[in-house]
Design a protein around this motif. Structure first.
Motif, PDB file in Angstrom:
ATOM      1  N   THR A  82       0.848  -1.208   0.000  1.00  0.00           N
ATOM      2  CA  THR A  82       0.000   0.000   0.000  1.00  0.00           C
ATOM      3  C   THR A  82       0.879   1.251   0.000  1.00  0.00           C
ATOM      4  O   THR A  82       0.627   2.201  -0.751  1.00  0.00           O
ATOM      5  CB  THR A  82      -0.898   0.019   1.253  1.00  0.00           C
ATOM      6  N   TRP A 140      -5.002   6.441   7.035  1.00  0.00           N
ATOM      7  CA  TRP A 140      -5.023   5.021   7.400  1.00  0.00           C
ATOM      8  C   TRP A 140      -5.644   4.868   8.787  1.00  0.00           C
ATOM      9  O   TRP A 140      -5.199   5.518   9.736  1.00  0.00           O
ATOM     10  CB  TRP A 140      -3.581   4.497   7.416  1.00  0.00           C
ATOM     11  N   GLY A 169      -7.678   4.034   3.877  1.00  0.00           N
ATOM     12  CA  GLY A 169      -7.443   2.595   4.054  1.00  0.00           C
ATOM     13  C   GLY A 169      -7.742   2.208   5.490  1.00  0.00           C
ATOM     14  O   GLY A 169      -7.521   3.008   6.410  1.00  0.00           O
TER      15      GLY A 169
END
Ligand code: PLP
Length: 373
Positions: A82, A140, A169
């Protein structure tokens, strides 16, 4: 269709050549080309794609409500993929209580010029907003977080990310797809350490990324998986697909026991604090109740007397095993600060528990006897 049904059937079909109900393991690294140079089955070389990996990825995408999944050799390999999908100089907002391995990865492998990082309390939306920079490309979240089970409001965090042109994410390892589906709440990407609940038996290491839609993020991740090569092996994919069938049953049973254990510990004089989002006193209880279908099988608690008392308690346990990791059938307990290293902000008296499939009464008896000294 219910998740119990999808967990059994997603990514599976009887083997076309033998009729085997359970899939064979395709260990072959290479696949025959046709005379015209094509690949009639669609498979060419296992780093690029493999039947077992395809089955697992299909199942994971379905369980998380995404369009595609990418299986990696570990959770950290999935997180690294990622980060590599970003461009040099991009900025990422991480939770202050992120899985400590990610912090180590950033500080020891990525140069500051490669990736800028801010660490904020994701339970405080103002802190997330304040951390946004013009070059923020990823926000995130990890919810519940490790080890004090902080809850981030996924819908709100995704909205902040999108308003800044960033991806959102979510590390969904602790909740598992049984308890939480971040893509349905607006996240673009879900990550799992499949080593944990998805594997469920503490015998396979793996990671996965699942994307909400086709587009640049999915393309980049597919490219990194293929060319970076940190893929999950056919045998590991086969084990993980097998484990998925029992995931809903396991996680619900573990969640039920975790709730009972959290209540028991919350009422014990030897425990100063219990971190479990199912407790009404937990600051994230209302948000967790809204975005999760149950509060999960993980909890942590702080022992009166700090580090010495926590170690002594763990040493007196007879049934619960002292070991790292989580999500397996056996209950594990761990003193987090001593594994997280010098940067750790975890309280010294904190023990983290991954509740297994033993009867809750037996686990409570074990804890009760150890707390009694
Ligand atoms: C929340 C979370 N994310 C990521 C990881 C890393 O996964 P792995 O150990 O499979 O590389 C872990 C491992 O404990 C974890 O708990």
């Amino acid at each position: 269709m219910h998740i119990d049904t999808r967990a059994v059937h997603a990514g599976r079909a009887p083997d076309a050549t033998t009729g085997a109900v359970m899939p064979p393991i395709h260990l072959s690294t290479t696949f025959e080309r046709a005379a015209d140079g094509g690949y009639p089955t669609g498979f060419a070389y296992t780093r690029e794609s493999n039947p077992n990996r395809m089955s697992l990825e299909t199942a994971l995408a379905e369980l998380e409500g995404g369009v595609a999944a990418f299986a990696f050799a570990s959770g950290m390999a999935a997180i690294d993929a990622t980060l590599r999908a970003l461009s040099p100089g991009d900025h990422v907002i991480f939770p202050d209580e992120i899985y400590y391995g990610v912090r180590h990865l950033l500080h020891t492998v990525y140069a500051p010029a490669q990736l800028q990082a801010s660490f904020v309390d994701m339970a405080k939306l103002d802190a997330v907003r304040a951390a946004v920079r013009p070059n923020t490309r990823l926000v995130w979240a990890e919810t519940p977080s490790n080890p004090s089970l902080k809850i981030a409001d996924i819908e709100a965090v995704a909205a902040i990310a999108h308003a800044s042109g960033a991806w959102c994410g979510v590390d969904n390892t602790w909740a598992s797809p049984v308890m939480q589906n971040p893509l349905a709440l607006g996240a673009d990407l879900v990550m799992h350490s499949t080593t944990k609940y998805i594997g469920g038996h503490s015998d396979v290491l793996g990671g996965a990324l699942i994307v909400r839609e086709a587009g640049p993020l999915a393309e980049k991740l597919g490219h990194i998986q293929h060319h970076g090569g940190g893929v999950a092996s056919p045998f590991d994919c086969w084990l993980l697909l097998r484990s998925l069938a029992t995931l809903p049953l396991r996680v619900r049973a573990q969640t039920e026991s975790a709730g009972k254990i959290a209540s028991f510990l919350a009422g014990h004089a030897g425990v100063s604090r219990v971190h479990y989002p199912g407790l009404e006193t937990h600051p994230g209880h209302a948000i967790a109740g809204r975005q999760m279908r149950g509060f999960g099988g993980m909890l942590s608690f702080e022992v009166v007397g700090g580090r010495e008392a926590a170690f002594a308690l763990a040493a007196r346990l007879r049934l619960i095993t002292r070991a790292t990791s989580l999500g397996g059938v056996e209950t594990l307990i761990e003193h987090r600060r001593s594994i997280e290293g010098p940067d750790s902000t975890t309280p010294d008296g904190l023990l983290r528990m991954s509740v297994g499939l033993e009867h809750a009464d037996d686990l409570i008896d074990d804890l009760g006897a150890a707390l009694a000294g």
